[in-house]
Scaffold this motif. Structure first.
Motif, PDB file in Angstrom:
ATOM      1  N   VAL A 234       0.839  -1.198   0.000  1.00  0.00           N
ATOM      2  CA  VAL A 234       0.000   0.000   0.000  1.00  0.00           C
ATOM      3  C   VAL A 234       0.874   1.249   0.000  1.00  0.00           C
ATOM      4  O   VAL A 234       0.560   2.241  -0.665  1.00  0.00           O
ATOM      5  CB  VAL A 234      -0.950   0.003   1.219  1.00  0.00           C
ATOM      6  CG1 VAL A 234      -1.695   1.324   1.323  1.00  0.00           C
ATOM      7  CG2 VAL A 234      -1.950  -1.137   1.097  1.00  0.00           C
ATOM      8  N   ALA A 257      -6.927   7.890  -0.369  1.00  0.00           N
ATOM      9  CA  ALA A 257      -7.731   6.700  -0.062  1.00  0.00           C
ATOM     10  C   ALA A 257      -8.809   6.499  -1.125  1.00  0.00           C
ATOM     11  O   ALA A 257      -9.064   5.371  -1.561  1.00  0.00           O
ATOM     12  CB  ALA A 257      -8.369   6.849   1.316  1.00  0.00           C
ATOM     13  N   LEU A 267      -6.826   2.594   4.966  1.00  0.00           N
ATOM     14  CA  LEU A 267      -5.537   2.970   4.388  1.00  0.00           C
ATOM     15  C   LEU A 267      -4.501   3.186   5.486  1.00  0.00           C
ATOM     16  O   LEU A 267      -3.370   2.677   5.404  1.00  0.00           O
ATOM     17  CB  LEU A 267      -5.689   4.236   3.549  1.00  0.00           C
ATOM     18  CG  LEU A 267      -4.401   4.819   2.954  1.00  0.00           C
ATOM     19  CD1 LEU A 267      -3.731   3.811   2.037  1.00  0.00           C
ATOM     20  CD2 LEU A 267      -4.686   6.115   2.210  1.00  0.00           C
TER      21      LEU A 267
END
Length: 344
Positions: A234, A257, A267
């Protein structure tokens, strides 16, 4: 840590700096690179500091071909497990595909690829080498190290580079052009879009005597188990989103996000699980973009501040002092002075 590279990339730097009359451990410490990291080639160091250190060493030690000298003392083994997988491939094309797919095991910021010839010559392709400039600023010395090693590895694996047509470099020559032609054995062109080796397409079909599919698969399995593919992280996706939007949209967690189709709290949780946070990633992206704008352009400081998403020049100045220990003007001046020294 932001984008990184295996410490093996610096193999040979200590004796080389000593040979040139420098103090390698002091040089490494200046850029926050632990000397003991070089004792374990599987250690990781920040690629931005790695590259800045190479450029600074070349300028201060008056060694414009430092990157090429380092490459001369290295070989495929700096890639660790990836080297085993590449040597076990059946052809050059398979080796390049494997290297491209798994290069993150050496540095997620680097890329190699097979691309069409920039001059559109039939039967010719470009083996390109590049760094994601959204992740880290361009470095002439690191580029020469990488492309020089790319050439040495290809020559070792194939046995000969008789099909090499020319070499492309994005920057202007740092050393006398003869140094480059002696190293690569062909014409070297400067100021090009991408660093590359232009080769006859037939080279891609060259077979390796070391081919072993079982070993190749075992090495790739080892890489998959030991290293996280950064494309799945991420934090990597957040870095990419921020780098694209920096200076155009407010760098808000809710905005990023939404781009990643995640709830802001989700997130943040995923970033925390990777040992970082939104503000830390944003700070790294701003730092790298600021360094790039200050050292590769002459843009006014107010414009640089806007491009990296700061409200004013004062905020930029405070951030640069925190990141680099100097003012924006000092950083720009020191880089320009180093480049002038190299060009003499």
């Amino acid at each position: 840590m932001g984008p990184a590279i295996r410490a093996a990339s610096l193999r040979g730097i200590v004796p080389l700096v000593e040979q040139l009359g420098g103090e390698p451990h002091r040089l490494l410490a200046r850029f926050g690179i632990p000397a003991d990291a070089l004792e374990s080639e599987d250690a990781w160091v920040p690629i931005t500091e790695h590259d800045l250190m190479l450029d600074a060493a070349a300028a201060e030690l008056r060694c414009p071909d430092l990157g090429l000298r380092l490459a001369e003392g290295q070989d495929l083994t700096i890639l660790g497990s990836l080297a085993v997988a590449i040597q076990a491939c059946s052809t050059v094309a398979e080796a390049l595909e494997t290297g491209s797919r798994y290069l993150y095991a050496h540095s997620p910021a680097l890329r190699i690829a097979v691309e069409p010839d920039p001059y559109e010559r039939q039967g010719v392709v470009a083996l390109t080498y590049s760094k994601d400039l959204r992740e880290s600023s361009y470095s002439p010395q690191a580029t020469e190290l990488g492309l020089g090693l790319f050439y040495r590895v290809a020559t070792t694996l194939i046995g000969s580079m008789s099909g090499l047509r020319s070499v492309e470099l994005p920057h202007q020559p740092l050393s006398p052009v003869r140094r480059y032609t002696d190293y690569f054995g062909v014409d070297v062109k400067f100021g090009r879009a991408t660093a590359a080796l232009r080769v006859d397409r037939r080279i891609l079909d060259e077979a390796f005597a070391t081919a072993n599919e079982a070993i190749r698969l075992l090495a790739l399995e080892h890489i998959a188990q030991r290293y996280d593919d950064p494309a799945r992280r991420v934090s990597t996706q957040v870095r990419g989103a921020l780098a694209e939007a920096l200076g155009t949209n407010p760098p808000a967690v809710a905005t990023v996000a939404r781009l990643l189709a995640l709830h802001p709290r989700t997130l943040q949780r995923r970033l925390a699980a990777e040992g970082t946070g939104f503000e830390a990633v944003l700070d790294e992206v701003r730092r790298d973009a600021t360094h790039r704008h200050l050292t590769t352009t002459t843009l006014p400081l107010g414009q640089v501040a806007a491009l990296v998403g700061f409200a004013d020049q004062s905020t930029l100045s405070h951030a640069v002092r925190r990141w680099f220990g100097c003012t924006p003007r000092e950083l720009r001046r020191d880089e320009a002075r180093a480049l002038t020294t190299l060009s003499r």
